[in-house]
Design a protein around this motif. Structure first.
Motif, short mmCIF file in Angstrom:
data_model
loop_
_atom_site.label_atom_id
_atom_site.label_comp_id
_atom_site.label_asym_id
_atom_site.label_seq_id
_atom_site.Cartn_x
_atom_site.Cartn_y
_atom_site.Cartn_z
N UNK A 102 41.52 39.68 47.51
CA UNK A 102 41.40 38.22 47.53
C UNK A 102 40.43 37.71 48.55
N UNK A 103 39.52 38.57 48.99
CA UNK A 103 38.58 38.16 50.02
C UNK A 103 37.20 38.71 49.70
N UNK A 104 36.19 38.14 50.35
CA UNK A 104 34.80 38.57 50.16
C UNK A 104 34.47 38.67 48.67
N UNK A 105 34.81 37.65 47.95
CA UNK A 105 34.62 37.66 46.50
C UNK A 105 33.15 37.59 46.10
N UNK A 106 32.26 37.37 47.04
CA UNK A 106 30.83 37.37 46.74
C UNK A 106 30.20 38.75 46.93
N UNK A 107 31.02 39.73 47.30
CA UNK A 107 30.51 41.08 47.55
C UNK A 107 30.85 41.98 46.37
N UNK A 108 29.85 42.49 45.63
CA UNK A 108 30.15 43.32 44.47
C UNK A 108 30.92 44.58 44.82
N UNK A 109 30.84 45.02 46.05
CA UNK A 109 31.57 46.22 46.46
C UNK A 109 33.08 46.02 46.48
N UNK A 110 33.51 44.78 46.44
CA UNK A 110 34.95 44.50 46.45
C UNK A 110 35.58 44.60 45.06
N UNK A 111 34.75 44.73 44.04
CA UNK A 111 35.24 44.67 42.67
C UNK A 111 35.51 46.06 42.11
N UNK A 112 36.66 46.18 41.46
CA UNK A 112 37.09 47.46 40.92
C UNK A 112 36.71 47.66 39.47
N UNK A 113 36.59 46.57 38.74
CA UNK A 113 36.40 46.65 37.30
C UNK A 113 35.18 45.83 36.88
N UNK A 114 34.43 46.38 35.94
CA UNK A 114 33.19 45.74 35.49
C UNK A 114 33.07 45.81 33.98
N UNK A 115 32.53 44.75 33.40
CA UNK A 115 32.14 44.80 32.01
C UNK A 115 30.77 45.42 31.86
N UNK A 116 30.31 45.54 30.62
CA UNK A 116 29.02 46.16 30.35
C UNK A 116 27.85 45.19 30.48
N UNK A 117 28.15 43.91 30.53
CA UNK A 117 27.10 42.92 30.72
C UNK A 117 26.62 42.29 29.43
N UNK A 118 26.05 41.10 29.57
CA UNK A 118 25.46 40.39 28.44
C UNK A 118 24.16 39.75 28.91
N UNK A 119 23.13 39.86 28.07
CA UNK A 119 21.79 39.40 28.45
C UNK A 119 21.67 37.89 28.26
N UNK A 120 21.15 37.24 29.28
CA UNK A 120 20.81 35.82 29.20
C UNK A 120 19.32 35.69 29.47
#
Length: 124
Positions: A102-120
């Motif tokens: 619940x902290x440093x939510x702007x740091x990608x290193x804090x995230x455990x799960x990721x989607x594959x992404x979508x192009x914009x």
């Protein structure tokens, strides 16, 4: 485990709008905090927006503040990124991510799960 699937990317003209969706399975967005990141070719992955698990607090990068909005649905299984007044510099692959922290939510290193992404792509 959380599985994340992004949809809603595409080609839009400058000044236009898009809404990205991120559907979660395995857990809801009441037990993990969702975030959106983006990565343009040759650039590092950068923070775009995040929402706390409570759904009360939102965070935005300076480059999108006032133009993008992150929110979730009532069932807390889908999080959205409403993007308005799009600029060519918003062109990137957009990733949905989730973290149990619940902290440093702007740091990608804090995230455990990721989607594959979508192009914009923002272009005339």
């Amino acid at each position: 485990q959380v599985q994340l699937v992004e949809t809603g990317g595409g080609l839009v003209q400058p000044g236009g709008s898009l809404r990205l969706s991120c559907a979660a399975s395995g857990r809801t967005f009441s037990s993990v905090s969702p975030g959106w990141f983006r990565q343009a070719p040759g650039n590092e992955r950068e923070f775009v927006a995040a929402l706390t698990r409570s759904g009360i607090s939102t965070y935005y990068s300076d480059s999108v503040k006032g133009r993008f909005t992150i929110f979730r649905d009532v069932a807390k299984t889908t999080v959205y990124l409403q993007m308005n007044s799009l600029k060519p510099e918003d062109t990137a692959v957009y990733y949905c991510a989730a973290t149990t922290r619940g902290y440093e939510l702007d740091d990608p290193r804090q995230y455990d799960y990721w989607g594959l992404g979508t192009q914009v792509t923002v272009s005339s």
